[in-house]
Design an enzyme around this catalytic site. Structure first.
Site, mmCIF file in Angstrom:
data_model
loop_
_atom_site.group_PDB
_atom_site.id
_atom_site.type_symbol
_atom_site.label_atom_id
_atom_site.label_comp_id
_atom_site.label_asym_id
_atom_site.label_seq_id
_atom_site.Cartn_x
_atom_site.Cartn_y
_atom_site.Cartn_z
ATOM 1 N N LEU A 57 0.817 -1.211 0.000
ATOM 2 C CA LEU A 57 0.000 0.000 0.000
ATOM 3 C C LEU A 57 0.853 1.265 0.000
ATOM 4 C CD1 LEU A 57 -2.861 1.236 0.199
ATOM 5 C CD2 LEU A 57 -2.593 1.147 2.698
ATOM 6 N N ASP A 58 0.619 2.140 -0.981
ATOM 7 C CA ASP A 58 1.266 3.452 -1.088
ATOM 8 C C ASP A 58 2.784 3.364 -1.182
ATOM 9 O OD1 ASP A 58 -1.213 4.699 -0.982
ATOM 10 O OD2 ASP A 58 -1.155 4.912 1.195
ATOM 11 N N GLU A 59 3.302 2.250 -1.689
ATOM 12 C CA GLU A 59 4.750 2.096 -1.806
ATOM 13 C C GLU A 59 5.189 1.792 -3.231
ATOM 14 O OE1 GLU A 59 6.538 -0.478 1.053
ATOM 15 O OE2 GLU A 59 5.506 0.422 2.762
#
Length: 284
Positions: free
Chosen positions: A227-229
């Protein structure tokens, strides 16, 4: 009309003569290079390049270009792809209930700032259907819960295939895609309301306000299972002060989100982004 061009994106282990090898391939078939850029990541030993050339006068039919270049790319252990400027990508925009990024993308597409077709909008809410109807775009409402997630994602994948979608844009789609979904359809750009890696996850403006930051940002990145990486395509920031409340941060952040997402989508559509590992090179 602009003359059609071919664009090669390539990454491979660095070695001598790579620029000449690529240029000679294009030259040997009568090609005229109009843009060329390259970057070497010396720490990782990776060479990356974007080369664009005119198809007029090029002595290979476009359907033969990829097989011909494969003979060169294979011994280089290269990852590569070829795109043509007159082939228009098809986008699906995914939304929940916020409309600012959706409206901005639709306006830019209608103004011909984004070289793409947008035949499909997907949402887990009915809220934004009137916008789709106003623009004459098909809108599919697919509710999602923990119990129905697998079934809902299967329907979403079917729609992406049915509409021949090349890129999914998560324009404030407030759901987490499963690993299986991303494995099956990896071409996804997400907008995150924070200057990553700061404040990943939910409610970043509230956390930024609590922390007393002096700048806030927005990040457009490719979606991955983490997530969000995912690899970052575009970012920007704006200054804030102690006088700003959370509502002010959200207002300023929405302006950033619109601009950052639009720039990221445009860069992707122009084939200016090369991903390697969890990084990108953006040939702007």
């Amino acid at each position: 009309m602009t003359r059609p061009t071919a664009t090669l994106l390539i990454s491979c282990p660095d070695r001598q003569g790579l620029v000449a090898t690529i240029a000679n391939f294009i030259y040997s078939y009568g090609g005229n290079i109009v843009h060329a850029d390259q970057h070497t990541d010396f720490e990782r030993g990776v060479f990356l390049s974007r080369v664009e050339w005119q198809l007029d006068g090029f002595n290979l039919p476009r359907e033969i270009i990829a097989p011909a270049f494969e003979a060169i790319a294979f011994p280089l252990e290269a990852n590569w792809e070829v795109h043509f400027s007159d082939e228009i990508p098809r986008l699906a925009i995914w939304v929940t209930q916020q409309d600012h990024c959706l409206l901005d993308l639709l306006w830019r597409q209608r103004a011909k700032e984004l070289p793409a077709e947008i035949p499909l909008i997907l949402s887990n809410h009915e809220t934004l259907r009137p916008i789709a109807e106003r623009f004459g775009i098909d809108y599919h409402h697919i509710p999602i819960s923990s119990q129905t997630k697998a079934e809902s994602e299967a329907r979403q994948l079917d729609l992406l295939q049915e509409y021949n979608i090349d890129l999914a844009v998560l324009a404030k789609y407030m759901q987490i895609l499963s690993t299986d979904f991303i494995d099956r359809f990896p071409k996804i750009i997400n907008i995150h309301h924070s200057f990553l890696p700061a404040f990943p996850g939910a409610r970043p403006y509230h956390r930024a306000h609590k922390r007393g930051v002096k700048i806030i940002g927005a990040t457009a990145h490719y979606a991955t299972v983490d997530l969000d990486e995912g690899p970052i395509v575009e970012q920007d920031v704006v200054r804030v002060s102690h006088r700003d409340e959370v509502a002010d941060l959200i207002r300023k952040g929405k302006d950033l989100e619109r601009m950052v997402l639009a720039r990221a989508v445009r860069l992707h559509l122009q084939h200016r982004v090369l991903v390697y590992g969890n990084r990108t090179v953006v040939f702007s």
